[in-house]
Design a protein around this motif. Structure first.
Motif, PDB file in Angstrom:
ATOM      1  N   UNK A 144       0.705  -1.280   0.108  1.00 44.85           N
ATOM      2  CA  UNK A 144      -0.179  -0.079   0.194  1.00 44.85           C
ATOM      3  C   UNK A 144       1.173   1.087  -0.107  1.00 44.85           C
ATOM      4  N   UNK A 145       0.279   2.091  -0.607  1.00 39.70           N
ATOM      5  CA  UNK A 145       0.940   3.904  -0.515  1.00 39.70           C
ATOM      6  C   UNK A 145       1.994   4.117   0.459  1.00 39.70           C
ATOM      7  N   UNK A 155      10.106 -13.481   5.695  1.00 44.57           N
ATOM      8  CA  UNK A 155      10.918 -12.453   5.978  1.00 44.57           C
ATOM      9  C   UNK A 155      12.255 -12.902   6.802  1.00 44.57           C
ATOM     10  N   UNK A 156      12.388 -14.414   6.359  1.00 46.14           N
ATOM     11  CA  UNK A 156      13.611 -15.060   7.291  1.00 46.14           C
ATOM     12  C   UNK A 156      14.817 -14.962   5.683  1.00 46.14           C
ATOM     13  N   UNK A 157      13.744 -14.989   5.516  1.00 47.67           N
ATOM     14  CA  UNK A 157      14.680 -15.057   3.575  1.00 47.67           C
ATOM     15  C   UNK A 157      15.274 -16.795   3.132  1.00 47.67           C
ATOM     16  N   UNK A 158      14.262 -17.303   3.445  1.00 47.65           N
ATOM     17  CA  UNK A 158      13.950 -18.946   2.978  1.00 47.65           C
ATOM     18  C   UNK A 158      12.702 -19.132   2.182  1.00 47.65           C
ATOM     19  N   UNK A 159      12.944 -19.492   1.212  1.00 52.42           N
ATOM     20  CA  UNK A 159      12.324 -20.392   0.034  1.00 52.42           C
ATOM     21  C   UNK A 159      11.423 -20.355   0.134  1.00 52.42           C
ATOM     22  N   UNK A 171       6.841  -6.262  -3.130  1.00 49.19           N
ATOM     23  CA  UNK A 171       7.491  -6.770  -4.372  1.00 49.19           C
ATOM     24  C   UNK A 171       8.266  -7.946  -4.325  1.00 49.19           C
ATOM     25  N   UNK A 172       9.790  -7.967  -3.913  1.00 52.59           N
ATOM     26  CA  UNK A 172      10.644  -9.222  -4.014  1.00 52.59           C
ATOM     27  C   UNK A 172       9.920 -10.895  -3.014  1.00 52.59           C
ATOM     28  N   UNK A 173       9.113 -10.709  -2.861  1.00 51.77           N
ATOM     29  CA  UNK A 173       8.236 -11.784  -1.332  1.00 51.77           C
ATOM     30  C   UNK A 173       7.198 -11.935  -2.621  1.00 51.77           C
ATOM     31  N   UNK A 174       5.852 -10.917  -3.471  1.00 54.31           N
ATOM     32  CA  UNK A 174       5.743 -11.423  -3.833  1.00 54.31           C
ATOM     33  C   UNK A 174       5.908 -11.890  -5.562  1.00 54.31           C
ATOM     34  N   UNK A 184      10.489  -1.349   2.099  1.00 58.85           N
ATOM     35  CA  UNK A 184       8.825  -2.113   2.703  1.00 58.85           C
ATOM     36  C   UNK A 184       8.331  -2.129   0.983  1.00 58.85           C
ATOM     37  N   UNK A 185       8.081  -1.491   0.500  1.00 59.45           N
ATOM     38  CA  UNK A 185       7.438  -1.844  -0.732  1.00 59.45           C
ATOM     39  C   UNK A 185       8.638  -2.776  -1.816  1.00 59.45           C
TER      40      UNK A 185
END
Length: 512
Positions: free
Chosen positions: A394-395, A415-419, A406-409, A401-402
């Motif tokens: 969100x804006x 959050x911990x970096x694990x796939x 996007x990276x997670x999507x 955080x944005x």
């Protein structure tokens, strides 16, 4: 006359009753002849009329209210004692729009003695210090965003609104879509009352407005503006360019101008709520060169559908607002007076419909657009409860955080970096952020859980689903409810982009 015979054409600034200093500044700065929005809006603004102007967001639209604002500042400041507050207030939804307006005022008005200031950014604990700095050299014109201006006017010892003669609200449809209208209501309470007396011209009739309809009857109640436009009535005659409305010898009165990309019912509701008096409706259509959701044809790059949710409004039949009792439409509802609002049960059914839709498709990624932070939280929670990975965006997020969202999507990185093991569908739930290539690759499914409040926003939302020529055409599903003006907005989208959205098929599995 114009080619359509609708009224006189203003070819030169000299045809308008502008202050001589302003005319010289326009010439010196090399401003070209008035364009359509300026030709149609300025004659009314210079008379002191309230207006609701619909036009594409351009520099010319900004100039259409900056020029009369400078004129008002000159007329009411030259040879008069200093005042304790601004004479003109301009509210823009975005920092960029407010900055452009203030820069234009500085360039055109600065050399002729018009002072301006810019108020943007979040409200801070130093608001009182900012107010003191402004009062040391009080600006004639104050530009800014709703939150910041609200803080400057309402802080202890804040700016006085008692001298404001001209209020401009730009990007009004976006302002409402972002739920910023309460800031406007609180600011307006501190300003002078709206104009009470009728606008008088030399011939006793109103000047022509290109694109206007038949004349409306004289109206006096504060709700007449809304009624006139819901019936399509607009003022029209063939009077010459009118003189400026004479200044009252009594108390200061407020003139208000609304500028917007679109004018849905919410904008008219807001105009009524802040008591625009017999506002003139000005319309300038875009030239047709704007982006479309699928300029190559609906079958090649995008398939668009609607899903109709036939639940009704508040089942108790009771309104949760006094606005309906007062004859005002609820701002943000998309409906005029008497319109209903979704019940808690209806909202739950809508969430279930979204989950059922996502269960019915086989897609690695999907984007769901919502209309507010409350809806975003509800959708993320509901999808998570059904075992889907939902990523909020969100804006109000900071850039870091944005980027993380996007990276997670894109990659499914937790959050911990694990796939994470990819679920059936990874869903990006979006509010007030544009998501488009190259930030994301082709997304096979985009859901407009809440339709946009402005038709121009639709193109930005569906861009991620447009096929690049190699992928399968993307699918867009627009949720349409019986309440909130969704039917009218979908019809507006179809007309604006020249598309046709059929009802969603029973199963999307074969087309996504």
């Amino acid at each position: 006359m114009n080619r359509d015979g609708s009224g006189p054409t203003i070819a030169k600034w000299e045809q308008l009753n502008l202050a001589p200093e302003l005319l010289r500044s326009l010439t010196k700065f090399g401003v070209g002849p008035p364009n359509k929005i300026q030709q149609r809006a300025l004659p009314f603004l210079l008379r002191g009329a309230d207006i609701i102007a619909q036009a594409p967001p351009t520099q010319e639209r900004i100039a259409a209210y900056v020029i009369p604002a400078i004129h008002v500042a000159l007329v009411h400041s030259t040879g008069r004692p200093p005042v304790s507050g601004p004479i003109v207030v301009m509210v823009s939804t975005t920092v960029d729009q407010a900055t452009q307006a203030q820069r234009m005022i500085r360039d055109l008005g600065g050399p002729i003695g018009v002072r301006s200031a810019l108020g943007v950014g979040a409200a801070t604990n130093d608001t009182s210090a900012e107010v003191r700095l402004l009062t040391q050299s009080m600006p004639h014109i104050l530009c800014g965003t709703p939150q910041k201006l609200h803080a400057l006017f309402t802080a202890p010892g804040g700016l006085s609104g008692a001298h404001v003669r001209f209020l401009v609200l730009d990007e009004v449809d976006q302002l409402i879509a972002r739920n910023l209208h309460d800031f406007i209501f609180n600011i307006v309470k501190l300003l002078p009352p709206p104009r009470q007396r009728p606008i008088s011209g030399g011939t006793g009739s109103s000047p022509a407005v290109p694109g206007s309809g038949p004349p409306s009857s004289q109206l006096s109640a504060s709700l007449d503006a809304l009624g006139a436009y819901s019936q399509g009535g607009r003022r029209f005659s063939s009077s010459p360019i009118p003189p400026e409305m004479p200044t009252s010898n009594g108390a200061i009165e407020r003139q208000t101008a609304l500028f917007s990309n679109t004018v849905p019912q919410d904008v008219l509701n807001l105009a009524t709520a802040i008591q625009l008096r017999e506002p003139v409706r000005v319309l300038v259509r875009r030239d047709g060169s704007g982006a479309t959701p699928d300029s190559g044809g609906a079958a090649r790059g995008l398939r668009q559908f609607y899903l109709y949710l036939a639940f009704t409004a508040n089942s108790s039949g009771r309104s949760n607002s006094n606005a309906a009792e007062q004859g005002l439409g609820i701002i943000g509802s998309g409906r005029s007076a008497g319109g209903g609002v979704e019940s808690a049960q209806a909202r739950e059914w809508k969430l279930d419909a979204l989950c059922d839709l996502l269960d019915d498709v086989e897609a690695a990624h999907a984007i769901v657009h919502v209309g507010g932070l409350a809806a975003l939280d509800a959708v993320v929670y509901k999808l998570a409860s059904r075992g889907l990975e939902a990523v909020p965006l969100h804006g109000d997020m900071n850039p870091g955080a944005k980027m993380a969202a996007m990276q997670r999507f894109r990659n499914g990185v937790g959050v911990a970096g694990s796939v994470l093991r990819a679920p059936a569908t990874r869903v990006l739930v979006v509010y007030d952020v544009q998501v488009k290539p190259p930030e994301v690759a082709h997304v096979p499914l985009v859901v407009n859980y809440d339709l946009p409040k402005a038709v121009e926003e639709y193109a930005h939302r569906v861009t991620a689903a447009v096929s690049n020529g190699n992928a399968r055409p993307g699918v867009v599903v627009n949720f349409v409810t019986a309440t909130g003006g969704d039917v009218e907005m979908l019809r507006s989208i179809e007309c604006f982009y020249k598309i046709k959205c059929p009802e969603v098929p029973i199963s999307l599995r074969d087309i996504v």
